[in-house]
Write an enzyme that holds these catalytic residues in place. Sequence first.
Site, short mmCIF file in Angstrom:
data_model
loop_
_atom_site.label_atom_id
_atom_site.label_comp_id
_atom_site.label_asym_id
_atom_site.label_seq_id
_atom_site.Cartn_x
_atom_site.Cartn_y
_atom_site.Cartn_z
N ASP A 10 -122.19 -20.28 -1.53
CA ASP A 10 -123.06 -19.10 -1.66
C ASP A 10 -124.50 -19.56 -1.90
OD1 ASP A 10 -122.89 -18.09 -5.17
OD2 ASP A 10 -122.59 -20.09 -4.27
N ASP A 15 -125.73 -25.29 -3.95
CA ASP A 15 -124.82 -25.27 -2.79
C ASP A 15 -125.45 -26.05 -1.63
OD1 ASP A 15 -124.75 -22.47 -4.25
OD2 ASP A 15 -122.78 -22.70 -3.33
N ASN A 39 -124.56 -15.87 -5.28
CA ASN A 39 -125.95 -16.01 -5.74
C ASN A 39 -126.85 -14.92 -5.16
OD1 ASN A 39 -125.94 -18.33 -7.44
ND2 ASN A 39 -125.57 -19.57 -5.61
N THR A 130 -117.70 -23.49 -3.82
CA THR A 130 -118.77 -23.65 -4.81
C THR A 130 -119.44 -22.31 -5.12
OG1 THR A 130 -120.46 -24.11 -3.14
CG2 THR A 130 -119.22 -26.01 -4.02
N PHE A 171 -120.56 -18.23 -13.96
CA PHE A 171 -120.89 -17.25 -12.92
C PHE A 171 -119.84 -17.15 -11.80
CE2 PHE A 171 -123.38 -14.48 -10.41
CZ PHE A 171 -123.21 -14.88 -9.10
N ASN A 172 -119.44 -18.28 -11.18
CA ASN A 172 -118.54 -18.21 -10.03
C ASN A 172 -117.21 -17.55 -10.36
OD1 ASN A 172 -120.37 -19.47 -8.36
ND2 ASN A 172 -119.49 -21.51 -8.60
N HIS A 245 -124.92 -28.32 -9.99
CA HIS A 245 -123.50 -27.97 -10.19
C HIS A 245 -122.64 -28.30 -8.97
CE1 HIS A 245 -124.66 -25.50 -13.68
NE2 HIS A 245 -125.56 -24.93 -12.92
N ASP A 246 -122.96 -27.70 -7.84
CA ASP A 246 -122.02 -27.67 -6.72
C ASP A 246 -121.78 -29.05 -6.10
OD1 ASP A 246 -123.30 -24.45 -5.69
OD2 ASP A 246 -121.76 -24.97 -7.14
#
Length: 318
Positions: A10, A15, A39, A130, A171-172, A245-246
């Site tokens: 996203d 990402d 996102n 992700t 969030f995810n 993060h991703d």
Amino acid sequence: MPKKIILDVDPGHDDAIAILLAKGNPEIELAAITSVAGNQILSKTTYNTLRVATLVGATDIPIAAGAEFPLVRDQITDADSIAGSVHGESGLDGPVLPEPAMELDPRHAAQLIIDLVMAGEPGEYTLVPTGPLTNIALAMRLQPEIVTRVKEVVLMGGAYTQGNVTPAAEFNILADAEAAAAVFNADWQVTMVGLDLTHQAVATPEIRERIRAIDTDISRVVDEWLDFFGANYDSVWKMPYPPIHDACAVARVISADIVKAEKAFITVETAGKWTYGETVTDFLGAYGLPFNNLAATELDFDAFWDLIIDAIKTVSKS
Ligand code: RIB
Ligand code: CA
């Protein structure tokens, strides 16, 4: 043999870096990319996916758009999520990116995932989501056989300590907790690369300097992504350096030494007033339930950033 992955994204600045790492690392064969709302709204995350794929030269693989909304809950929008401002109005604010060089695959993301996994050998594909897990949940409900045919699911999401949108939820997972519960509770192995791990993957000033020293168009784009993402991360979460993060989920597929993980019982809370979207992680056997999945715990910081920098150099040459 490179590991074949399907990225479900996203974009989202992190990402975008995950896509770059997947394209630029020799241990990975990026077989397909699917987009999901998260996102930003689906049209924006899909447009960003096509632009990033064009930028990194991933122009010969299928890219399909997926779920516009979560399975059950209302969609988290910028207005009701502190995460909304982190990626900007476009979902990937910052540097100018190329227009897409390819058309979208006409299939829904879930169908593309099913078609690739069912046509492949058992264990041929690893799913690397992700973003919110809506597409993955849809695919496994449409074709339950993929659960036994997929090698494993390595996802960025969740946390066994503290969330980033609520104290309990990352969030995810929060964005589609019902989809996440279905994914974690299915019989495939899920490795949760959560905030506990990804907050170790921060772009410090020394790392930023190493990226700038590459001095290519691609490294300049990554540097601008980190400028934008970093500024908002600092203002929203008071973190001086942005966590990528991703890319940590892709790094886990590349090397279990760079992203270490421990077995645990993990499931997702979908009924708690205060804890909805929590990835409940039991490392001790408190529930007496089988340790069905893994939670990422420790990052080899130097090796991780070497992966990113090498991928930037490789993609820059392509
Ligand atoms: O909580 C971090 C996750 O939410 C990352 O995947 C980021 O891209 C956003 O989707
Ligand atoms: Ca994401």
